[in-house]
Design a protein around this motif. Sequence first.
Motif, mmCIF file in Angstrom:
data_model
loop_
_atom_site.group_PDB
_atom_site.id
_atom_site.type_symbol
_atom_site.label_atom_id
_atom_site.label_comp_id
_atom_site.label_asym_id
_atom_site.label_seq_id
_atom_site.Cartn_x
_atom_site.Cartn_y
_atom_site.Cartn_z
ATOM 1 N N ARG A 88 0.835 -1.207 0.000
ATOM 2 C CA ARG A 88 0.000 0.000 0.000
ATOM 3 C C ARG A 88 0.869 1.256 0.000
ATOM 4 O O ARG A 88 0.543 2.256 -0.649
ATOM 5 C CB ARG A 88 -0.927 -0.014 1.213
ATOM 6 C CG ARG A 88 -1.997 -1.109 1.158
ATOM 7 C CD ARG A 88 -2.972 -0.991 2.318
ATOM 8 N NE ARG A 88 -4.044 -1.976 2.216
ATOM 9 C CZ ARG A 88 -3.977 -3.196 2.717
ATOM 10 N NH1 ARG A 88 -2.881 -3.583 3.372
ATOM 11 N NH2 ARG A 88 -4.981 -4.047 2.571
ATOM 12 N N GLU A 89 1.971 1.201 0.718
ATOM 13 C CA GLU A 89 2.861 2.370 0.773
ATOM 14 C C GLU A 89 3.511 2.629 -0.581
ATOM 15 O O GLU A 89 3.584 3.779 -1.036
ATOM 16 C CB GLU A 89 3.939 2.154 1.826
ATOM 17 C CG GLU A 89 4.886 3.342 1.972
ATOM 18 C CD GLU A 89 5.933 3.145 3.052
ATOM 19 O OE1 GLU A 89 6.823 4.004 3.182
ATOM 20 O OE2 GLU A 89 5.872 2.116 3.772
ATOM 21 N N ILE A 90 3.949 1.557 -1.248
ATOM 22 C CA ILE A 90 4.636 1.754 -2.525
ATOM 23 C C ILE A 90 3.695 2.278 -3.588
ATOM 24 O O ILE A 90 4.083 3.102 -4.426
ATOM 25 C CB ILE A 90 5.325 0.447 -2.987
ATOM 26 C CG1 ILE A 90 6.323 0.745 -4.117
ATOM 27 C CG2 ILE A 90 4.315 -0.586 -3.466
ATOM 28 C CD1 ILE A 90 7.482 1.593 -3.702
ATOM 29 N N TRP A 115 5.388 2.793 -12.381
ATOM 30 C CA TRP A 115 4.508 1.648 -12.108
ATOM 31 C C TRP A 115 4.966 0.417 -12.892
ATOM 32 O O TRP A 115 5.019 -0.690 -12.350
ATOM 33 C CB TRP A 115 3.079 2.022 -12.482
ATOM 34 C CG TRP A 115 2.096 0.899 -12.361
ATOM 35 C CD1 TRP A 115 1.571 0.372 -11.219
ATOM 36 C CD2 TRP A 115 1.510 0.151 -13.441
ATOM 37 N NE1 TRP A 115 0.692 -0.648 -11.511
ATOM 38 C CE2 TRP A 115 0.642 -0.810 -12.869
ATOM 39 C CE3 TRP A 115 1.634 0.209 -14.826
ATOM 40 C CZ2 TRP A 115 -0.092 -1.699 -13.637
ATOM 41 C CZ3 TRP A 115 0.907 -0.681 -15.595
ATOM 42 C CH2 TRP A 115 0.055 -1.621 -14.997
ATOM 43 N N LYS A 116 5.310 0.607 -14.178
ATOM 44 C CA LYS A 116 5.782 -0.519 -14.979
ATOM 45 C C LYS A 116 7.086 -1.076 -14.422
ATOM 46 O O LYS A 116 7.303 -2.302 -14.421
ATOM 47 C CB LYS A 116 5.973 -0.083 -16.431
ATOM 48 C CG LYS A 116 4.681 0.165 -17.187
ATOM 49 C CD LYS A 116 4.933 0.468 -18.645
ATOM 50 C CE LYS A 116 5.492 -0.732 -19.383
ATOM 51 N NZ LYS A 116 5.649 -0.462 -20.830
ATOM 52 N N ALA A 117 7.961 -0.192 -13.955
ATOM 53 C CA ALA A 117 9.224 -0.655 -13.376
ATOM 54 C C ALA A 117 8.975 -1.460 -12.102
ATOM 55 O O ALA A 117 9.610 -2.493 -11.871
ATOM 56 C CB ALA A 117 10.134 0.537 -13.087
ATOM 57 N N CYS A 118 8.039 -1.009 -11.270
ATOM 58 C CA CYS A 118 7.706 -1.745 -10.043
ATOM 59 C C CYS A 118 7.088 -3.101 -10.354
ATOM 60 O O CYS A 118 7.315 -4.078 -9.620
ATOM 61 C CB CYS A 118 6.753 -0.923 -9.175
ATOM 62 S SG CYS A 118 7.520 0.482 -8.349
ATOM 63 N N ARG A 119 6.302 -3.169 -11.393
ATOM 64 C CA ARG A 119 5.670 -4.437 -11.772
ATOM 65 C C ARG A 119 6.634 -5.362 -12.506
ATOM 66 O O ARG A 119 6.293 -6.523 -12.781
ATOM 67 C CB ARG A 119 4.454 -4.166 -12.661
ATOM 68 C CG ARG A 119 3.302 -3.460 -11.986
ATOM 69 C CD ARG A 119 2.628 -4.344 -10.955
ATOM 70 N NE ARG A 119 2.116 -5.562 -11.560
ATOM 71 C CZ ARG A 119 0.882 -5.689 -12.043
ATOM 72 N NH1 ARG A 119 0.042 -4.671 -11.974
ATOM 73 N NH2 ARG A 119 0.481 -6.829 -12.579
ATOM 74 N N GLY A 120 7.826 -4.856 -12.847
ATOM 75 C CA GLY A 120 8.772 -5.661 -13.611
ATOM 76 C C GLY A 120 8.392 -5.818 -15.061
ATOM 77 O O GLY A 120 8.761 -6.798 -15.706
ATOM 78 N N LYS A 126 11.122 -2.238 -7.105
ATOM 79 C CA LYS A 126 10.100 -1.946 -6.103
ATOM 80 C C LYS A 126 10.718 -1.795 -4.720
ATOM 81 O O LYS A 126 10.394 -0.864 -3.969
ATOM 82 C CB LYS A 126 9.055 -3.057 -6.108
ATOM 83 C CG LYS A 126 7.896 -2.849 -5.153
ATOM 84 C CD LYS A 126 6.906 -4.003 -5.306
ATOM 85 C CE LYS A 126 5.774 -3.894 -4.308
ATOM 86 N NZ LYS A 126 4.827 -5.022 -4.433
ATOM 87 N N THR A 127 11.630 -2.696 -4.362
ATOM 88 C CA THR A 127 12.315 -2.620 -3.067
ATOM 89 C C THR A 127 13.179 -1.368 -2.986
ATOM 90 O O THR A 127 13.203 -0.678 -1.962
ATOM 91 C CB THR A 127 13.178 -3.867 -2.861
ATOM 92 O OG1 THR A 127 12.360 -5.033 -2.958
ATOM 93 C CG2 THR A 127 13.853 -3.844 -1.506
#
Length: 316
Positions: free
Chosen positions: A75-77, A95-100, A161-162
């Motif tokens: 939720r924070e990310i 968002w695309k980078a976080c989703r890989g 994401k991390t």
Amino acid sequence: MHEGNKEWNISLLHTLFSDDDCRKITQLPTSIFQREDELFWWPSKLGEYSVKFGYWLGRLGHLEEAESQLTDDDREIWRVVWCSHRPPKLNYFVWKACRGNLVVKELLQHRHIAPDGVCGCCRSEIESVNHALFECAYAKDIWDGSDFVDILIDAPNSSFKTTLLWLSRKLDPIQLTRLLAMAWATWFCRNKRIFANASLSVKYVAVGFVKNVLDYKGYAQKVFNKVSGANPSFASRWNCPPVGMIKINVDAHLAAAGYIGLGAVSRDHHGSLIVDSVRKVSGVWEVDLAEAAAIRYGMQVVVRLGFRKAWVKSDY
């Protein structure tokens, strides 16, 4: 229910449900009208099923299930990703980078599209999202000369994401926006190099990306905020020059393709437009030089029109 009198069939209920459920069912009032039962699709006002309602009901259930499985870090990310003060295109990239989902060699190899996952620029490491944006020798041309070189060394790199979650807890919102804009510029230049064989100045492109991203908040406030009254919002903020003088508002745009856009708008002391003009100049300039060129260009335009007294306003 009994077909004749439309009352509950107690014996049948006890064969199908527990005693507690039977008690609750029999407390439900039955209709006083002798009508045949009909199937009623509750999401529709008319009670009729449609593929559209079925799809959205299934989609809603999927979203609620996914929401229930989110952790506090998740939720924070997502709050960090979908920041309203950044351009939507930048948020979508993050968002695309976080989703890989950025198309890197590691992903292409996983999908059996590329024979290997080796980076297309440095050809020495596996091309993950973090490698492409932060660790590749090509990307380090940006980061080694920036304020973020030390913090990126300390950041965890197991996934983008991390890394983003960790950085969001160390940097203020403006610093984080600058960092993400630079990562976006890195991705842009990298794709140009690999797919178009174009050699761009990464640092120069990054300056333009950061400036445009930081300017977005002020632009969005002017465009999207509701204006009270009949006069446009800029009318209360634009200061008229003295009688007999004109005011020139100038700006410069550093384009990623290796050119500079110069613009100037001139008005008289009533606020009436005299002339607006734009010009494109090839080159790679620093921000202060580009703004100075815009000032010079704006003054040249009004001098050619016969004006000799002017105020010049720049946002730099």
